[in-house]
Design a protein around this motif. Structure first.
Motif, mmCIF file in Angstrom:
data_model
loop_
_atom_site.group_PDB
_atom_site.id
_atom_site.type_symbol
_atom_site.label_atom_id
_atom_site.label_comp_id
_atom_site.label_asym_id
_atom_site.label_seq_id
_atom_site.Cartn_x
_atom_site.Cartn_y
_atom_site.Cartn_z
ATOM 1 N N ALA A 44 -44.785 9.048 101.060
ATOM 2 C CA ALA A 44 -43.428 8.773 100.578
ATOM 3 C C ALA A 44 -42.437 8.609 101.712
ATOM 4 N N ALA A 45 -42.518 9.476 102.716
ATOM 5 C CA ALA A 45 -41.549 9.415 103.813
ATOM 6 C C ALA A 45 -41.684 8.122 104.599
ATOM 7 N N ALA A 46 -42.917 7.721 104.909
ATOM 8 C CA ALA A 46 -43.122 6.479 105.652
ATOM 9 C C ALA A 46 -42.705 5.270 104.810
ATOM 10 N N VAL A 75 -46.348 15.862 95.794
ATOM 11 C CA VAL A 75 -46.225 14.663 96.629
ATOM 12 C C VAL A 75 -46.050 13.452 95.718
ATOM 13 N N PRO A 76 -44.943 12.716 95.832
ATOM 14 C CA PRO A 76 -44.736 11.574 94.939
ATOM 15 C C PRO A 76 -45.540 10.367 95.360
ATOM 16 N N GLY A 77 -45.996 9.604 94.371
ATOM 17 C CA GLY A 77 -46.601 8.299 94.608
ATOM 18 C C GLY A 77 -45.612 7.242 94.161
ATOM 19 N N GLY A 133 -35.924 11.234 102.362
ATOM 20 C CA GLY A 133 -37.275 10.881 102.763
ATOM 21 C C GLY A 133 -37.365 10.331 104.176
ATOM 22 N N SER A 134 -36.400 9.514 104.576
ATOM 23 C CA SER A 134 -36.430 8.962 105.929
ATOM 24 C C SER A 134 -36.253 10.056 106.967
#
Length: 378
Positions: free
Chosen positions: A107-109, A289-291, A358-359
């Motif tokens: 998610a972050a990437a 963890v989100p998808g 997230g970033s």
């Protein structure tokens, strides 16, 4: 990217929130009155087929179900988180989009590299707006993949750990099992999410367990916990399967305790692993963890891509994944009747992922990994 202002997570009192919102369940405003699913289906059928990248091989089953339902060719391709990001970046730079839909495991990437650079877009089905909550709508969360605090329950009884700070003490030295945070970015992201949004809850848990206030003058409560956990010499595995085996193997005098993906509970049986969910652990029972469901910019089949995401937000579409304990971003989708861990019942006690930061999670991964590397004891 929309900034999340208000939410509620059961055990959590988010520092960035001023009012409560039920975790992953609260509706976003207003259904778009002009949305026409039949028109979307017709437009999708006029396009070429689609390819979907996902970190689970079960995406092939979902793609096959979509093709059977709509008569549109769909190819599901398994690609782990880093590989997904690399594929999308290379295809975007080359102007040759192959993956039309990406269910991003990292998610972050995805936030920092794909969404921020306009390589993908997010689309939330308007006719599901009343059951896709604010934390699931921007970007669209197709599912959440829980990592759960887990104990060996071969001999019955309750979870032996009730507070997250207990795992930093001598009793659990060399008896905690989890995936290596240096190889599993979602752990670093979890650390940063806790520090950013839920550090007060970590400090409250410290006070409840130790009976004194934690000095946060030099570093956050979360950083102190990560440092102490690393120093307590946990067993680091290269997969969640390894952690599950360490914890759930029968016949142990002093079994391990740790974090396990909900999917590994499928190995629980009288002849297999013995594992139970620590449903009352404070301040949380794990993290999710989100998808993210994303559409590649430049796809030749944008309507088919939207229709596939619409399908995945239904019980029929996401069924192969909910069997493993993944939780749909659509609150109208019930838990799979054969799911073993029971996590959906306690979903509001998982640390949520706040997409708005997230970033920042991505930018600070190296800092968290350095903290872990410095203090980890073998």
């Amino acid at each position: 990217m929309k900034t999340t202002k208000n939410f509620k997570t059961g055990w959590l009192r988010a520092t960035c929130a001023s009012a409560a919102m039920a975790y992953a369940l609260t509706a976003v405003p207003a259904i778009a009155e002009d949305f026409d699913l039949d028109a979307l289906i017709a437009a999708a059928k006029a396009e070429d087929g689609i390819t979907i990248y996902s970190s689970t091989s079960k995406i092939k089953k979902a793609a096959a179900g979509f093709s059977e339902k709509y008569g549109i060719e769909a190819i599901g391709t398994k690609a782990k988180g880093p590989a997904q990001i690399e594929l999308v970046v290379r295809e975007s730079q080359a102007g040759n989009v192959v993956g039309d839909v990406i269910i991003a495991a990292d998610a972050a990437a995805a936030s920092a590299l794909l969404l921020a650079e306009g390589m993908v877009t997010s689309w939330t089905p308007p006719d599901m707006a009343d059951t896709i909550g604010e934390l699931s709508s921007d970007p669209l969360v197709v599912w959440r993949d829980p990592a759960l605090w887990t104990y060996n329950n071969e001999n019955g009884g309750e979870c032996p750990v009730s507070n997250i700070w207990e795992v930093t003490e001598d009793e659990w030295n060399r008896r905690i099992a989890l995936e290596d945070p240096l190889n599993k970015p979602s752990f670093s992201d979890w650390f940063n999410q806790m520090e950013t949004h839920f550090d007060d809850e970590m400090a409250d848990a410290y006070k409840e367990h130790f009976g004194k206030v934690l000095d946060r003058g030099e570093q956050s409560a979360t950083a102190t916990w990560v440092q102490r956990l690393a120093a307590n010499a946990p067993l680091l595995t290269d997969s969640s399967s390894g952690a599950a085996e360490a914890i759930g193997t029968r016949g142990q005098d002093k079994p391990f305790f740790g974090l396990v993906a909900s999917a590994k509970y499928r190995d629980v049986s009288p002849e297999g692993l013995a594992m139970g969910l620590c449903k009352d652990m404070k301040p949380s029972i794990g993290f999710a963890v989100p998808g993210y469901g994303l559409i590649a910019t430049g796809s030749d089949s944008p309507n088919a891509a939207k229709l596939f995401l619409h399908y995945m937000m239904t019980e029929e579409g996401v069924l192969p994944m909910t069997q493993d304990g993944k939780m749909s971003g659509n609150s109208a989708v019930p838990p799979h009747p054969d799911e073993v861990s029971g996590v959906v019942t306690y979903a509001d006690r998982l640390t949520p992922h706040i997409a708005a930061t997230g970033s920042d999670d991505f930018d600070k991964r190296q800092d968290w990994q350095d903290l872990w590397r410095i203090h980890y004891k073998r």
